[in-house]
Design a protein around this motif. Structure first.
Motif, PDB file in Angstrom:
ATOM      1  N   CYS A  10      -7.539   6.053  -1.862  1.00  0.00           N
ATOM      2  CA  CYS A  10      -7.135   4.908  -2.681  1.00  0.00           C
ATOM      3  C   CYS A  10      -6.007   5.333  -3.617  1.00  0.00           C
ATOM      4  CB  CYS A  10      -8.338   4.419  -3.487  1.00  0.00           C
ATOM      5  SG  CYS A  10      -7.968   3.049  -4.592  1.00  0.00           S
ATOM      6  N   THR A  11      -4.979   4.489  -3.750  1.00  0.00           N
ATOM      7  CA  THR A  11      -3.854   4.834  -4.620  1.00  0.00           C
ATOM      8  C   THR A  11      -4.177   4.578  -6.090  1.00  0.00           C
ATOM      9  OG1 THR A  11      -2.917   2.641  -4.234  1.00  0.00           O
ATOM     10  CG2 THR A  11      -2.098   4.422  -2.868  1.00  0.00           C
ATOM     11  N   GLU A  12      -5.220   3.812  -6.386  1.00  0.00           N
ATOM     12  CA  GLU A  12      -5.557   3.514  -7.781  1.00  0.00           C
ATOM     13  C   GLU A  12      -6.527   4.528  -8.368  1.00  0.00           C
ATOM     14  OE1 GLU A  12      -6.402  -0.549  -8.712  1.00  0.00           O
ATOM     15  OE2 GLU A  12      -4.878  -1.263  -7.325  1.00  0.00           O
ATOM     16  N   CYS A  13      -7.646   4.790  -7.677  1.00  0.00           N
ATOM     17  CA  CYS A  13      -8.649   5.722  -8.220  1.00  0.00           C
ATOM     18  C   CYS A  13      -8.572   7.105  -7.575  1.00  0.00           C
ATOM     19  CB  CYS A  13     -10.053   5.148  -8.073  1.00  0.00           C
ATOM     20  SG  CYS A  13     -10.631   5.023  -6.379  1.00  0.00           S
ATOM     21  N   TYR A  36     -10.631  -2.014   1.477  1.00  0.00           N
ATOM     22  CA  TYR A  36     -11.516  -2.239   0.336  1.00  0.00           C
ATOM     23  C   TYR A  36     -11.981  -0.911  -0.251  1.00  0.00           C
ATOM     24  CZ  TYR A  36     -15.313  -3.978  -2.522  1.00  0.00           C
ATOM     25  OH  TYR A  36     -16.134  -4.263  -3.577  1.00  0.00           O
ATOM     26  N   CYS A  37     -11.866  -0.779  -1.575  1.00  0.00           N
ATOM     27  CA  CYS A  37     -12.357   0.399  -2.290  1.00  0.00           C
ATOM     28  C   CYS A  37     -13.609  -0.015  -3.051  1.00  0.00           C
ATOM     29  CB  CYS A  37     -11.297   0.928  -3.260  1.00  0.00           C
ATOM     30  SG  CYS A  37     -11.873   2.318  -4.241  1.00  0.00           S
ATOM     31  N   LYS A  38     -14.746   0.625  -2.744  1.00  0.00           N
ATOM     32  CA  LYS A  38     -15.997   0.218  -3.384  1.00  0.00           C
ATOM     33  C   LYS A  38     -16.093   0.674  -4.835  1.00  0.00           C
ATOM     34  CE  LYS A  38     -18.932   3.905  -1.558  1.00  0.00           C
ATOM     35  NZ  LYS A  38     -20.107   4.182  -0.723  1.00  0.00           N
ATOM     36  N   LYS A  42     -12.223  -3.813  -5.112  1.00  0.00           N
ATOM     37  CA  LYS A  42     -11.181  -4.735  -4.649  1.00  0.00           C
ATOM     38  C   LYS A  42     -10.391  -4.070  -3.529  1.00  0.00           C
ATOM     39  CE  LYS A  42      -8.122  -3.227  -8.352  1.00  0.00           C
ATOM     40  NZ  LYS A  42      -7.352  -3.650  -9.514  1.00  0.00           N
ATOM     41  N   HIS A  43      -9.551  -4.854  -2.864  1.00  0.00           N
ATOM     42  CA  HIS A  43      -8.684  -4.318  -1.819  1.00  0.00           C
ATOM     43  C   HIS A  43      -7.488  -3.640  -2.478  1.00  0.00           C
ATOM     44  CE1 HIS A  43     -11.027  -6.904   0.858  1.00  0.00           C
ATOM     45  NE2 HIS A  43     -10.560  -6.157   1.834  1.00  0.00           N
TER      46      HIS A  43
END
Length: 50
Positions: A10-13, A36-38, A42-43
């Protein structure tokens, strides 16, 4: 066998959530998919990590 296992993060977390396969001879660039990142719930954009 030319297909290799790659990991998507995931690029966010920055968590490594998914694994998939790809042909590195035909597509040497890094893979990017919206999945989807749990943890973010969100996607988000997931990129291939090495």
């Amino acid at each position: 066998m030319p297909r290799e296992i790659v990991t998507l993060a995931c690029t966010e977390c920055k968590r490594r959530n998914y694994t998939t396969t790809k042909n590195k001879q035909k597509h040497p660039e890094r893979m990017e998919l919206r999945k989807y990142c749990k943890w973010c719930r969100k996607h988000t954009l997931h990129r291939e990590v090495r």
